[in-house]
Motif scaffolding. Structure first.
Motif, PDB file in Angstrom:
ATOM      1  N   CYS A   1      22.819  24.286 -28.146  1.00 30.38           N
ATOM      2  CA  CYS A   1      23.426  23.011 -27.779  1.00 30.38           C
ATOM      3  C   CYS A   1      23.093  21.923 -28.797  1.00 30.38           C
ATOM      4  CB  CYS A   1      22.945  22.594 -26.390  1.00 30.38           C
ATOM      5  SG  CYS A   1      23.573  20.993 -25.818  1.00 30.38           S
ATOM      6  N   ASN A   2      21.826  21.775 -29.135  1.00 35.77           N
ATOM      7  CA  ASN A   2      21.424  20.753 -30.104  1.00 35.77           C
ATOM      8  C   ASN A   2      22.044  20.990 -31.474  1.00 35.77           C
ATOM      9  OD1 ASN A   2      19.758  19.020 -28.526  1.00 35.77           O
ATOM     10  ND2 ASN A   2      18.146  20.554 -28.560  1.00 35.77           N
ATOM     11  N   ALA A   3      22.123  22.262 -31.877  1.00 36.92           N
ATOM     12  CA  ALA A   3      22.734  22.581 -33.172  1.00 36.92           C
ATOM     13  C   ALA A   3      24.207  22.182 -33.184  1.00 36.92           C
ATOM     14  CB  ALA A   3      22.588  24.073 -33.468  1.00 36.92           C
ATOM     15  N   ALA A   4      24.912  22.418 -32.064  1.00 34.94           N
ATOM     16  CA  ALA A   4      26.329  22.056 -31.987  1.00 34.94           C
ATOM     17  C   ALA A   4      26.518  20.544 -32.055  1.00 34.94           C
ATOM     18  CB  ALA A   4      26.931  22.607 -30.695  1.00 34.94           C
ATOM     19  N   PHE A   5      25.668  19.802 -31.357  1.00 39.87           N
ATOM     20  CA  PHE A   5      25.783  18.340 -31.392  1.00 39.87           C
ATOM     21  C   PHE A   5      25.385  17.788 -32.766  1.00 39.87           C
ATOM     22  CE2 PHE A   5      26.205  18.510 -26.797  1.00 39.87           C
ATOM     23  CZ  PHE A   5      27.044  17.428 -26.546  1.00 39.87           C
ATOM     24  N   GLU A   6      24.448  18.432 -33.436  1.00 33.51           N
ATOM     25  CA  GLU A   6      24.089  18.013 -34.792  1.00 33.51           C
ATOM     26  C   GLU A   6      25.272  18.180 -35.745  1.00 33.51           C
ATOM     27  OE1 GLU A   6      20.668  20.305 -35.782  1.00 33.51           O
ATOM     28  OE2 GLU A   6      19.314  19.147 -34.510  1.00 33.51           O
TER      29      GLU A   6
ATOM     30  N   PRO B   1      15.215  16.455 -21.176  1.00 32.73           N
ATOM     31  CA  PRO B   1      14.285  16.176 -22.277  1.00 32.73           C
ATOM     32  C   PRO B   1      14.469  17.105 -23.480  1.00 32.73           C
ATOM     33  CG  PRO B   1      13.138  17.182 -20.409  1.00 32.73           C
ATOM     34  CD  PRO B   1      14.507  16.829 -19.935  1.00 32.73           C
ATOM     35  N   GLU B   2      15.140  18.248 -23.279  1.00 31.58           N
ATOM     36  CA  GLU B   2      15.385  19.164 -24.395  1.00 31.58           C
ATOM     37  C   GLU B   2      16.505  18.684 -25.306  1.00 31.58           C
ATOM     38  OE1 GLU B   2      13.873  21.877 -25.314  1.00 31.58           O
ATOM     39  OE2 GLU B   2      12.569  22.337 -23.633  1.00 31.58           O
TER      40      GLU B   2
ATOM     41  N   THR C   1      32.548  15.158 -20.003  1.00 24.72           N
ATOM     42  CA  THR C   1      32.619  15.574 -18.599  1.00 24.72           C
ATOM     43  C   THR C   1      31.430  15.037 -17.811  1.00 24.72           C
ATOM     44  OG1 THR C   1      31.363  17.606 -18.914  1.00 24.72           O
ATOM     45  CG2 THR C   1      33.737  17.713 -19.343  1.00 24.72           C
ATOM     46  N   LYS C   2      31.503  15.213 -16.514  1.00 22.42           N
ATOM     47  CA  LYS C   2      30.399  14.802 -15.644  1.00 22.42           C
ATOM     48  C   LYS C   2      29.135  15.578 -15.994  1.00 22.42           C
ATOM     49  CE  LYS C   2      29.526  13.787 -10.745  1.00 22.42           C
ATOM     50  NZ  LYS C   2      28.213  14.420 -10.622  1.00 22.42           N
ATOM     51  N   ARG C   3      29.294  16.834 -16.393  1.00 19.96           N
ATOM     52  CA  ARG C   3      28.123  17.638 -16.752  1.00 19.96           C
ATOM     53  C   ARG C   3      27.391  17.035 -17.958  1.00 19.96           C
ATOM     54  NH1 ARG C   3      27.619  23.707 -19.391  1.00 19.96           N
ATOM     55  NH2 ARG C   3      25.357  23.859 -19.089  1.00 19.96           N
ATOM     56  N   PHE C   4      28.139  16.481 -18.905  1.00 20.51           N
ATOM     57  CA  PHE C   4      27.515  15.858 -20.074  1.00 20.51           C
ATOM     58  C   PHE C   4      26.568  14.745 -19.642  1.00 20.51           C
ATOM     59  CE2 PHE C   4      27.640  12.405 -23.249  1.00 20.51           C
ATOM     60  CZ  PHE C   4      27.001  13.048 -24.300  1.00 20.51           C
ATOM     61  N   PHE C   5      27.007  13.936 -18.690  1.00 24.78           N
ATOM     62  CA  PHE C   5      26.185  12.800 -18.241  1.00 24.78           C
ATOM     63  C   PHE C   5      25.090  13.220 -17.259  1.00 24.78           C
ATOM     64  CE2 PHE C   5      30.155  10.829 -19.610  1.00 24.78           C
ATOM     65  CZ  PHE C   5      29.681   9.808 -20.421  1.00 24.78           C
ATOM     66  N   ASP C   6      25.380  14.197 -16.424  1.00 20.89           N
ATOM     67  CA  ASP C   6      24.427  14.572 -15.374  1.00 20.89           C
ATOM     68  C   ASP C   6      23.374  15.577 -15.837  1.00 20.89           C
ATOM     69  OD1 ASP C   6      25.851  12.937 -13.741  1.00 20.89           O
ATOM     70  OD2 ASP C   6      26.813  14.532 -12.572  1.00 20.89           O
ATOM     71  N   GLU C   7      23.748  16.509 -16.746  1.00 22.97           N
ATOM     72  CA  GLU C   7      22.839  17.594 -17.129  1.00 22.97           C
ATOM     73  C   GLU C   7      22.373  17.535 -18.583  1.00 22.97           C
ATOM     74  OE1 GLU C   7      24.192  21.505 -16.091  1.00 22.97           O
ATOM     75  OE2 GLU C   7      25.290  20.776 -14.338  1.00 22.97           O
ATOM     76  N   ILE C   8      23.260  17.143 -19.483  1.00 22.73           N
ATOM     77  CA  ILE C   8      22.908  17.198 -20.912  1.00 22.73           C
ATOM     78  C   ILE C   8      22.101  15.972 -21.335  1.00 22.73           C
ATOM     79  CG2 ILE C   8      23.791  17.426 -23.254  1.00 22.73           C
ATOM     80  CD1 ILE C   8      24.249  19.876 -21.449  1.00 22.73           C
ATOM     81  N   LEU C   9      22.669  14.794 -21.154  1.00 18.79           N
ATOM     82  CA  LEU C   9      21.996  13.575 -21.602  1.00 18.79           C
ATOM     83  C   LEU C   9      20.603  13.363 -21.013  1.00 18.79           C
ATOM     84  CD1 LEU C   9      24.655  10.699 -21.834  1.00 18.79           C
ATOM     85  CD2 LEU C   9      23.367  11.773 -23.679  1.00 18.79           C
ATOM     86  N   PRO C  10      20.382  13.588 -19.715  1.00 15.51           N
ATOM     87  CA  PRO C  10      19.045  13.302 -19.153  1.00 15.51           C
ATOM     88  C   PRO C  10      17.986  14.346 -19.479  1.00 15.51           C
ATOM     89  CG  PRO C  10      20.777  13.295 -17.454  1.00 15.51           C
ATOM     90  CD  PRO C  10      21.346  13.941 -18.664  1.00 15.51           C
TER      91      PRO C  10
END
Length: 262
Positions: A167-172, A257-258, A246-255
């Motif tokens: 996930c982090n690699a994709a966002f990078e 700590p990973e 999506t809602k998942r981006f705000f609810d699961e990804i952004l908060p």
């Protein structure tokens, strides 16, 4: 060889984040050998009872084990404790076997783990060979076991375990294609479309790869096909797209700590 009147001990070295994989292996080997061996996993309460002095228990297992498996992932090989336990086993002249999985290939092991002959944990035939070696080391008859079932469980763990790395690699990569997009996404609202531009042939190629790869299922970010194109100097192109967080981006990804983009 095991001490007289004592079960042979197989020591599995691992980091705490990978205790699930270590315990899958513990259960597998104990079942395969019909509990004729003891598999020591420090994160398992059957290896270290509640109230025990855990360091003493680990040291005793290291001093008495007949064979050592080192769970080597992209993360664990960076930890000094793994190398310490491998060195302890090597100093006792027991076989130390790196078990590579979760993003780590045996051909890319760092020293000193690279000094030991390791294996990649993805092939049932390789796992069967490991069982044969364990049986030979402890002078027992080689059992049969459902290697494919174990590898399926390990693969399920790997997919979940490697998610944040992927996930982090994709966002990078996304940030390189369109600087500040990831930061701007934080101010957006779920399920609303926003426009952004990707400039440069190389960036367009990278962006096309990640949106058809990590973001393909559209459950984190939804990307449109290009809605506008522009030609720049030096044969460079730019394209404008829309993104829908999506809602998942705000609810699961952004908060979480990973997630690296805070």
């Amino acid at each position: 060889m095991a001490k007289r009147n004592q079960k042979p001990i197989l020591f599995i070295s691992h980091i705490s984040e990978e205790k699930e994989a270590a315990n899958l292996l513990k259960e597998f080997f104990e079942n395969a050998f019909l509990d004729a061996i003891k598999v020591f996993v420090s994160s398992n309460e059957k290896s270290i009872y509640y109230g025990s002095r855990w360091l003493n228990q680990i040291t005793t297992a290291l001093q008495n084990c007949d064979l050592m498996l080192i769970l080597c992932s992209w993360k664990s090989v960076q930890r000094p404790w793994i190398n310490y336990e491998a060195g302890f086993g090597s100093g006792r002249n027991v076989n130390v076997i790196p078990i590579c999985y979760a993003g780590q290939d045996k051909g890319q092991l760092p020293a000193p783990l690279s000094f030991y002959q390791g294996l990649n944990l993805f092939d049932p035939g390789i796992l069967e060979s490991l069982i044969e070696q364990i049986a030979d080391t402890i002078d027992m008859r080689c059992p049969s076991a459902d290697c494919e079932a174990l590898l399926g469980k390990i693969k399920h763990f790997e997919d979940r375990y490697l998610f944040w790395n992927t996930c982090n690699a994709a966002f990078e990569e996304l940030e390189k294609c369109s600087p500040y997009l990831v930061n701007n996404l934080k101010a957006y609202l779920p399920d609303n479309e926003y426009e952004f531009e990707v400039v440069g042939n190389k960036n367009l190629e990278i962006f096309d790869g990640i949106r058809k790869g990590f973001f393909a299922n559209s459950n984190i970010l939804i990307f449109s096909d290009a809605i506008r194109s522009a030609f720049y100097s030096d044969m460079e192109f730019g394209k404008t797209y829309t993104v829908t967080p999506t809602k998942r981006f705000f609810d699961e990804i952004l908060p979480n700590p990973e997630f690296k983009f805070k």
